[in-house]
Write an enzyme that holds these catalytic residues in place. Structure first.
Site, PDB file in Angstrom:
ATOM      1  N   HIS A 156       0.821  -1.224   0.000  1.00 45.85           N
ATOM      2  CA  HIS A 156       0.000   0.000   0.000  1.00 45.85           C
ATOM      3  C   HIS A 156       0.849   1.265   0.000  1.00 45.85           C
ATOM      4  O   HIS A 156       0.344   2.346  -0.290  1.00 45.85           O
ATOM      5  CB  HIS A 156      -0.926   0.011   1.219  1.00 45.85           C
ATOM      6  CG  HIS A 156      -2.040  -0.986   1.098  1.00 45.85           C
ATOM      7  ND1 HIS A 156      -3.320  -0.619   0.761  1.00 45.85           N
ATOM      8  CD2 HIS A 156      -2.060  -2.332   1.225  1.00 45.85           C
ATOM      9  CE1 HIS A 156      -4.082  -1.704   0.708  1.00 45.85           C
ATOM     10  NE2 HIS A 156      -3.341  -2.757   0.983  1.00 45.85           N
ATOM     11  N   ASP A 353       3.655   9.398  -0.443  1.00 49.66           N
ATOM     12  CA  ASP A 353       2.454   8.636  -0.067  1.00 49.66           C
ATOM     13  C   ASP A 353       2.175   7.594  -1.143  1.00 49.66           C
ATOM     14  O   ASP A 353       2.274   7.913  -2.334  1.00 49.66           O
ATOM     15  CB  ASP A 353       1.257   9.587   0.040  1.00 49.66           C
ATOM     16  CG  ASP A 353       0.312   9.228   1.170  1.00 49.66           C
ATOM     17  OD1 ASP A 353       0.161   8.021   1.449  1.00 49.66           O
ATOM     18  OD2 ASP A 353      -0.273  10.148   1.767  1.00 49.66           O
TER      19      ASP A 353
HETATM   20  C1  GDG Z   1      -2.063   3.738   3.556  1.00 51.65           C
HETATM   21  C2  GDG Z   1      -1.013   4.397   2.636  1.00 51.65           C
HETATM   22  C3  GDG Z   1      -2.704   4.472   0.794  1.00 51.65           C
HETATM   23  C4  GDG Z   1      -8.161  10.188   8.382  1.00 51.65           C
HETATM   24  N1  GDG Z   1      -8.481  10.892   9.487  1.00 51.65           N
HETATM   25  C5  GDG Z   1      -9.690  10.472   9.878  1.00 51.65           C
HETATM   26  C6  GDG Z   1     -10.118   9.484   8.987  1.00 51.65           C
HETATM   27  N2  GDG Z   1      -9.165   9.331   8.075  1.00 51.65           N
HETATM   28  C7  GDG Z   1      -9.272   8.405   6.917  1.00 51.65           C
HETATM   29  C8  GDG Z   1      -9.247   9.147   5.611  1.00 51.65           C
HETATM   30  C9  GDG Z   1      -8.790   8.042   4.649  1.00 51.65           C
HETATM   31  C10 GDG Z   1      -7.882   7.188   5.539  1.00 51.65           C
HETATM   32  O1  GDG Z   1      -8.166   7.528   6.904  1.00 51.65           O
HETATM   33  C11 GDG Z   1      -6.401   7.515   5.313  1.00 51.65           C
HETATM   34  O2  GDG Z   1      -6.009   6.956   4.078  1.00 51.65           O
HETATM   35  P1  GDG Z   1      -4.731   7.496   3.298  1.00 51.65           P
HETATM   36  O3  GDG Z   1      -4.694   6.829   1.980  1.00 51.65           O
HETATM   37  O4  GDG Z   1      -4.840   8.976   3.171  1.00 51.65           O
HETATM   38  O5  GDG Z   1      -3.455   7.209   4.175  1.00 51.65           O
HETATM   39  P2  GDG Z   1      -2.842   5.981   5.101  1.00 51.65           P
HETATM   40  O6  GDG Z   1      -3.619   5.808   6.346  1.00 51.65           O
HETATM   41  O7  GDG Z   1      -1.409   6.354   5.313  1.00 51.65           O
HETATM   42  O8  GDG Z   1      -2.969   4.649   4.197  1.00 51.65           O
HETATM   43  C12 GDG Z   1      -1.675   5.290   1.602  1.00 51.65           C
HETATM   44  C13 GDG Z   1      -3.636   3.710   1.712  1.00 51.65           C
HETATM   45  O9  GDG Z   1      -2.905   2.920   2.666  1.00 51.65           O
HETATM   46  C14 GDG Z   1      -4.556   2.763   0.920  1.00 51.65           C
HETATM   47  O10 GDG Z   1      -3.833   1.903   0.113  1.00 51.65           O
HETATM   48  O11 GDG Z   1      -3.459   5.375   0.011  1.00 51.65           O
HETATM   49  O12 GDG Z   1      -0.700   5.838   0.715  1.00 51.65           O
HETATM   50  O13 GDG Z   1      -0.068   5.151   3.428  1.00 51.65           O
HETATM   51  O14 GDG Z   1      -9.865   7.251   4.266  1.00 51.65           O
HETATM   52  O15 GDG Z   1     -10.504   9.704   5.342  1.00 51.65           O
HETATM   53  N3  GDG Z   1     -11.308   8.855   9.075  1.00 51.65           N
HETATM   54  C15 GDG Z   1     -12.117   9.231  10.115  1.00 51.65           C
HETATM   55  N4  GDG Z   1     -11.747  10.179  11.023  1.00 51.65           N
HETATM   56  C16 GDG Z   1     -10.572  10.835  10.943  1.00 51.65           C
HETATM   57  O16 GDG Z   1     -10.276  11.709  11.774  1.00 51.65           O
HETATM   58  N5  GDG Z   1     -13.311   8.642  10.242  1.00 51.65           N
END
Ligand code: GDG
Length: 473
Positions: A156, A353
Site C-alpha cells: 500500500h 504517499d
Molecule cells: C495507507 C497508505 C494508501 C483520516 N483521518 C480520519 C479518517 N481518516 C481516513 C481518511 C482516509 C484514511 O483515513 C487515510 O487513508 P490514506 O490513503 O490517506 O493514508 P494511510 O492511512 O497512510 O494509508 C496510503 C492507503 O494505505 C490505501 O492503500 O493510500 O498511501 O499510506 O480514508 O478519510 N477517518 C475518520 N476520522 C478521521 O479523523 N473517520
C-alpha cells in the site's frame, strides 16, 4: 467460487461486519459481499505471547480470524522493524530509520507465527491475498509450510529506488521472500519499476515479471452521496456558522511525518504573509488524529505541530479570527465528508504517499455545481491520476502558498473543468475496480502486465476467465 483469504496486519472489528472500518475494509467490501472469505491478522490486542491459534468469529460470509501479539513481538515486529525501520525507508526517509537486529528477529518471528496460525485454516482452492509492508516474509513462510494456494501481495505504501531500499539491513531477505508470491501489486508504475529493478538486481528477473501497478480507489459514489447527505448535518452547520462567511481549507491526515504537516502549516503561513489580501478571508482546519502515539518520532512531530500552529495563530490571528484550527482527535467519517464538501480548498501535501485516499475523498465530496480546488503533492500516488489538481512540491512552502493563492482566486469555470476531470478518474478507479483488477491478475484471468494498466471496465466487460495457472508442487 473459491474462498478469498485476506491477510493484513489489522483486522476490522467483526461487529462492524468488515464494511465500515478503515480504507482497506471499504476497498474489500464488494469482494467480501460476493464470496466466502476469511480475514486474518492481528486482533489489535497484546498478550504475554503471540497467539498460536486464531480466534474465529463469523459474520455473514466472512470469518474473522485474529491473533493477539505478544508484548515482545509488539515491540520488535510492530513498533520496531515495521514502523521504525521499514515505514521510513519505504517512504524514502533512510536517514530517520532506526535498525536493530532484535527488531528484525521479531519481524521474522511474527511473520512465521502468522503463517503457522493461518496454514491450518487454508483450503486447497483458497486464494490468499496478503497486504502491506508488515508481511513481506509471510508468503515464503506459508510455502515453507507446504501451502500451494495462489498467493498475492499488495504494497500500500511506496517502493523507493533500490539504492534507498538497499540501505535497509536485510533488504535482500525481504525481496527474496517475494519469490513465493504469484502476483505482486504496487500503487503506481514508478513503485512497480523500482521494485522490479530491485528484484532484477538480485537475480530475480522472473519474480520482477509478476509485479504490476494497481492504483487503489475509494467507494466514489458512496462517498459523494454521504457528503451530499451530510451537507446540512448539525456538526457541519456548526462549523459553517463558526466560519462567519470565510472560506474553508481542509486537511485530513493521520498524524504522521510522511504527511508533510509542518511544511503544510508553514505553506499556509507563507500564503498569509505573501498574499495579505487573503488574511481574515480563509480558515484552515487540519484534522490529524494521533496514530502510533507510542513511537518517539510521532510524539516529536506532535510537539513540532503544536508549536507551528501556535506561532502562526499568534502572529496572524485577529480577535475574531484564528487562521488555523487543529484537531488531533478522529472525526466521524460522515462528518468529515460533510466538512470536505463545504471546503473551498483541500490541502493534501504528503512528502511521500503510496496513494492518498483523502485526495480522492475530497474530489468525491465536492458539490458538482460549485466544486472546491484540490492542492496536491506531486509525491502522492494520487497525483498520477488527479491531473486536475494544483500540483505542488510539499517541501517548498512558497509553492504551497502560491497554489493556495491561485485556488482562492480560481474562477468557477476553471474549478468546474478541473473537478470534472478528477471526478471522472476517481469514479473510474473505484475501490471495487481495484480489487477486481488485482484478483483477476492473481486468479489468472488477466496478465499482470495488462491488469494494472487496463482501463476501468464494468463487470460485464471483463474478459472470459482463463484456466487457472497451476503451481509447481
Ligand atoms: C495507507 C497508505 C494508501 C483520516 N483521518 C480520519 C479518517 N481518516 C481516513 C481518511 C482516509 C484514511 O483515513 C487515510 O487513508 P490514506 O490513503 O490517506 O493514508 P494511510 O492511512 O497512510 O494509508 C496510503 C492507503 O494505505 C490505501 O492503500 O493510500 O498511501 O499510506 O480514508 O478519510 N477517518 C475518520 N476520522 C478521521 O479523523 N473517520
Amino acid at each position: 467460487m473459491s474462498r478469498l483469504v485476506i491477510v493484513a496486519n489489522r483486522v476490522p472489528d467483526p461487529k462492524e461486519g468488515g464494511a465500515t472500518a478503515g480504507g482497506l475494509a471499504v476497498a474489500m467490501k464488494d469482494a467480501l459481499a460476493n464470496r466466502e472469505a476469511v480475514w486474518f491478522g492481528w486482533s489489535g490486542k497484546t498478550a504475554a505471547e503471540t497467539g498460536t491459534e486464531a480466534a474465529l468469529a463469523r459474520h455473514g460470509r466472512t470469518t474473522f480470524a485474529t491473533l493477539d501479539l505478544g508484548h515482545d513481538d509488539y515491540k520488535h515486529f510492530y513498533q520496531g522493524f515495521s514502523n521504525a525501520a521499514l515505514w521510513p525507508v519505504l517512504h524514502y526517509r533512510l536517514g530517520i530509520a532506526r535498525f536493530d537486529r532484535r527488531d528484525f528477529a521479531g519481524y521474522q518471528r511474527t511473520n512465521l507465527a502468522f503463517a503457522q496460525a493461518l496454514a491450518p485454516l487454508l483450503q486447497p482452492d483458497d486464494t490468499v491475498w496478503i497486504h502491506d509492508f508488515h508481511l513481506f516474509l509471510m508468503a515464503a513462510d506459508l510455502r515453507a509450510l507446504g501451502c500451494k494456494q495462489r498467493i498475492g501481495f499488495f504494497l500500500h505504501v511506496p517502493f523507493p529506488p533500490r539504492s534507498v531500499f538497499n540501505g535497509l539491513p536485510h533488504a535482500e531477505k525481504l525481496l527474496e521472500a517475494l519469490e513465493a508470491v504469484d502476483t505482486i501489486g504496487t500503487q503506481t508504475e514508478d513503485d512497480a519499476e523500482n521494485l522490479r529493478a530491485a528484484l532484477i538486481a538480485i537475480g530475480k528477473g522472473d519474480v520482477a515479471m509478476r509485479v504490476g501497478a494497481f492504483a487503489i480507489g475509494i467507494d466514489a459514489t458512496g462517498f459523494a452521496k454521504l457528503a451530499a447527505q451530510r451537507a446540512n448535518a448539525k456538526e457541519v452547520v456548526r462549523l459553517r456558522d463558526s466560519l462567519g462567511g470565510r472560506s474553508l481549507a481542509i486537511g485530513v491526515d493521520r498524524l504522521d511525518y510522511t504527511k508533510g504537516l509542518p511544511q503544510r502549516i508553514a505553506g499556509f503561513g507563507a500564503m498569509l504573509e505573501r498574499f495579505p489580501r487573503h488574511r481574515g478571508k480563509i480558515t484552515f482546519l487540519q484534522v490529524a488524529p494521533v496514530s502510533r502515539g507510542d513511537v518517539a518520532m510521532y510524539r516529536a512531530l506532535r510537539r513540532e505541530l503544536d508549536e507551528g500552529v501556535g506561532r502562526i495563530n499568534g502572529q496572524m490571528a485577529e480577535p475574531d479570527w484564528a487562521p488555523i484550527r487543529y484537531i488531533t482527535r478522529a472525526v466521524a467519517r460522515p462528518t468529515l465528508a460533510g466538512f470536505m464538501r463545504m471546503a473551498r480548498i483541500g490541502l493534501v501535501t504528503p512528502l511521500r504517499d503510496g496513494m492518498n485516499l483523502v485526495a480522492k475523498e475530497f474530489v468525491a465530496a465536492q458539490d458538482p455545481a460549485d466544486p472546491g480546488v484540490l492542492v496536491l503533492s506531486r509525491f502522492a500516488g494520487a497525483a498520477v491520476e488527479l491531473d486536475g489538481a494544483l500540483i505542488v512540491n510539499p517541501l517548498d512552502p512558497d509553492d504551497i502558498a502560491e497554489a493556495l493563492d491561485a485556488a482562492m482566486d480560481m474562477p468557477a469555470d476553471e474549478r468546474l473543468d478541473r473537478w470534472n476531470r478528477m471526478w471522472t478518474s476517481v469514479r473510474a478507479g473505484s475501490a471495487s475496480i481495484w480489487c477486481r483488477r488485482f484478483l483477476s491478475a492473481l486468479e489468472g484471468t488477466t496478465d499482470v502486465a495488462d491488469a494494472g494498466q487496463a482501463e476501468a471496465q464494468p463487470a460485464s466487460d471483463q474478459p472470459e476467465k482463463k484456466p487457472r495457472r497451476k503451481r509447481a508442487a
